[in-house]
Write a protein that holds these residues in place. Sequence first.
Motif, PDB file in Angstrom:
ATOM      1  N   THR A   1      -8.194  -0.782  14.796  1.00 46.75           N
ATOM      2  CA  THR A   1      -6.991  -0.906  13.964  1.00 46.75           C
ATOM      3  C   THR A   1      -6.211  -2.194  14.207  1.00 46.75           C
ATOM      4  O   THR A   1      -5.381  -2.568  13.393  1.00 46.75           O
TER       5      THR A   1
ATOM      6  N   ILE B   1       2.607   4.363  18.785  1.00 49.31           N
ATOM      7  CA  ILE B   1       2.018   3.079  18.452  1.00 49.31           C
ATOM      8  C   ILE B   1       2.909   2.011  19.083  1.00 49.31           C
ATOM      9  O   ILE B   1       4.113   1.963  18.816  1.00 49.31           O
TER      10      ILE B   1
ATOM     11  N   TRP C   1       2.166   6.575  10.838  1.00 46.04           N
ATOM     12  CA  TRP C   1       1.430   5.345  11.133  1.00 46.04           C
ATOM     13  C   TRP C   1       0.192   5.241  10.251  1.00 46.04           C
ATOM     14  O   TRP C   1      -0.598   6.188  10.168  1.00 46.04           O
TER      15      TRP C   1
ATOM     16  N   PRO D   1       6.766  -0.032  14.387  1.00 46.72           N
ATOM     17  CA  PRO D   1       7.240   0.991  15.318  1.00 46.72           C
ATOM     18  C   PRO D   1       8.749   1.167  15.091  1.00 46.72           C
ATOM     19  O   PRO D   1       9.462   0.187  14.929  1.00 46.72           O
TER      20      PRO D   1
ATOM     21  N   VAL E   1       7.974   4.139   8.029  1.00 46.65           N
ATOM     22  CA  VAL E   1       6.656   3.496   8.020  1.00 46.65           C
ATOM     23  C   VAL E   1       6.787   1.985   8.047  1.00 46.65           C
ATOM     24  O   VAL E   1       7.771   1.440   7.569  1.00 46.65           O
ATOM     25  N   GLY E   2       5.789   1.330   8.625  1.00 48.17           N
ATOM     26  CA  GLY E   2       5.698  -0.130   8.523  1.00 48.17           C
ATOM     27  C   GLY E   2       5.737  -0.832   9.855  1.00 48.17           C
ATOM     28  O   GLY E   2       5.185  -1.921   9.997  1.00 48.17           O
TER      29      GLY E   2
ATOM     30  N   ILE F   1       0.835  -1.213   0.000  1.00 45.86           N
ATOM     31  CA  ILE F   1       0.000   0.000   0.000  1.00 45.86           C
ATOM     32  C   ILE F   1       0.867   1.260   0.000  1.00 45.86           C
ATOM     33  O   ILE F   1       0.507   2.267  -0.610  1.00 45.86           O
ATOM     34  N   THR F   2       2.019   1.208   0.663  1.00 45.32           N
ATOM     35  CA  THR F   2       2.875   2.394   0.705  1.00 45.32           C
ATOM     36  C   THR F   2       3.261   2.826  -0.705  1.00 45.32           C
ATOM     37  O   THR F   2       3.293   4.011  -1.029  1.00 45.32           O
TER      38      THR F   2
ATOM     39  N   THR G   1      -2.794  -0.801   5.325  1.00 43.02           N
ATOM     40  CA  THR G   1      -3.382  -1.080   4.008  1.00 43.02           C
ATOM     41  C   THR G   1      -4.848  -0.646   4.032  1.00 43.02           C
ATOM     42  O   THR G   1      -5.363  -0.064   3.073  1.00 43.02           O
ATOM     43  N   GLU G   2      -5.509  -0.911   5.135  1.00 42.29           N
ATOM     44  CA  GLU G   2      -6.934  -0.635   5.282  1.00 42.29           C
ATOM     45  C   GLU G   2      -7.244   0.857   5.317  1.00 42.29           C
ATOM     46  O   GLU G   2      -8.351   1.269   4.988  1.00 42.29           O
TER      47      GLU G   2
END
Length: 634
Positions: free
Chosen positions: A485, A499, A399, A375, A372-373, A296-297, A402-403
């Motif tokens: 989440t 997170i 943070w 912590p 990203v991805g 998704i990134t 995909t959703e």
Amino acid sequence: MSQYHIQSLEAYFKVYRESVNRPEEFWSGIAQDHFLWHKKWDRVLAWDFEKPEVRWFEGAKLNITENCIDRHLSTKADETAILFVPNDPNGEAEKISYRNLHERVCRFANVLKNHGIKKGDRVIIYLPMIPELAVSVLACARIGAIHSVVFAGFSATALSTRINDCDAKMVITSDGSYRGSKTIDLKGIVDQALDDCPAVQSVLVAQRIHSDIHMQEGRDHWLAPELAAASSSCEPEIMDAEDPLFILYTSGSTGKPKGMLHSTAGYMVYTAYTFKNCFQYEEGDIYWCTADIGWITGHSYIVYGPLANGATTLMYEGVPSHPDCSRFWQIVEEHKVNQFYTAPTAIRALAKESLDFVNKHDLSSLKVLGSVGEPINEEAWHWYNDHIGKKNTPIIDSWWQTETGGILISPIPYVTPTKPTFATLPMPGIQPALMDENGQEIHGNQVQGRLCIKYPWPSIARTIWGDHLRYKDTYFSAFAGKYFTGDGALRDETGYYRITGRVDDVIIVSGHNLGTAPIEDAINAHPQVAESAIVGYPHDIKGNALYGYVTLKSPVENQENLCREINQLISQQIGPIAKLDKIQITQGLPKTRSGKIMRRILRKIASNETDNLGDISTLLDPEVVKSIMDEALV
Ligand code: 7RM
């Protein structure tokens, strides 16, 4: 007047307040002024998290590729849209201008049409990081076909499962791919997958490595001659705001992958808006996200978000370690990269290597660093900050999922003061809530809980392809009326979010709630340690005990001393309650292909439940599992 570009903390707080008090006015303002619509919406938002159902900009008509390409042609036709950097360090980078991208997308779209692909059909894309990947994604969107990119590191079984789940008619692939000094036989993998996929009618094959592959008569077609013969203009299919744009599979904790379905208008508006603000992209900047478009990134922040802003997005074919571990920094220097976005796993891997790889390159072009991805642990954060950012380049720890389609919690660089390991504040329009075990929202600061989002944002996934009930069960059932989440988070005294990891990573030891991330931070502070992962295993007295898997930068002689030092560090930084009961020095950790540590597997090994490890086919290196089981415990 809308506030598309946030440039001060004061403006952020003002915009944030407005976005919460009047979400529809806020998002319609953003959508109105910055995009090309064939028809505006009749209604900004309709939603019901019980069903669940979310619709943004209903009634609007648009095509996302017109927004990403055509509308820039009058002002920047000759500027670079995609800067392609090949795997081969001696190969030449290719600048794809907006004009050229337009032509290539149109030709490709016509090839799709020639093969009978129509609006709503599903097309699987299984390609390496070459221009055809971005072009084929956009070509699908041009004609309203639903693309589903499968990361070209997945196996034939994983590929066939996804092809069948969405009933794809077509697969787009290449003869093979380059990966560092190796090549991978992608077409061979596709052939194997297609033995189980009777519905696939055609396969388009790009030539990349010039290998000798099998072409099945009637089914397989070389792409290049078809592109050359196709017309270079293709009118965009006019889509409804809520028409599907793509399906992207994400692994669930068990069972088959979930095909997250994203729709058109909301996804476009949200990814464009967050790209602009989270990276503070300015005209002329060179932006580089190192993810693969298969995640998704890559969808949101290599292709759609940057192109919707008329940006130059760098696309790198290779790996960080080829020809050596200076490759990322060499590319940053050579192309004067201004924004650099990568994953903690890459940072940790590069931080293990000599600093000479970094220091021989001029990194002064960098203005923003992203993560990203996972912590990002303290040690990696500081290494990134000190050595890549030279202590004067903001790190955005972003943070999202995909959703969620786009970044939900992140600093805005040069606006939000950063704090190591904190994703900091929600983006405008995002209303986070921390929930306790009894389903009650936890108000106030300095609290910890399960992270939910209370209100819809434009790029939330609309369903799981073919399984709306699973969508409801997974995300909308744990906490009534809220999107859950699956992550845990804490809110500090100033309202910043950290997170702490998937909620299943929270381990309760003797009644204490311990997050894995802070313990791992303590361990990673040891100079000898490269990476670590903590899991719980059943314990008669404590309920759960802690098991630590640790990889080293180089072998040590006295492992017992090392383990003692690790526990000392944990005691100092967290407290004796968090000391590890068992420590295993290991050669490697089981990681997914996107770099996330699969704690589920480590948990089973620690608990001696190795008979059924579940699905390990999405691991980067399934062999690692066996070596972990064979290693002796300290
Ligand atoms: C974008 C992406 C989603 C999961 C998510 C988290 C974890 C992602 C961060 C993070 C801490 C971050 N999509 N995650 N970013 N955890 N800090 N900045 O990764 O669908 O592949 O994964 O990744 O657990 O739920 S994803």
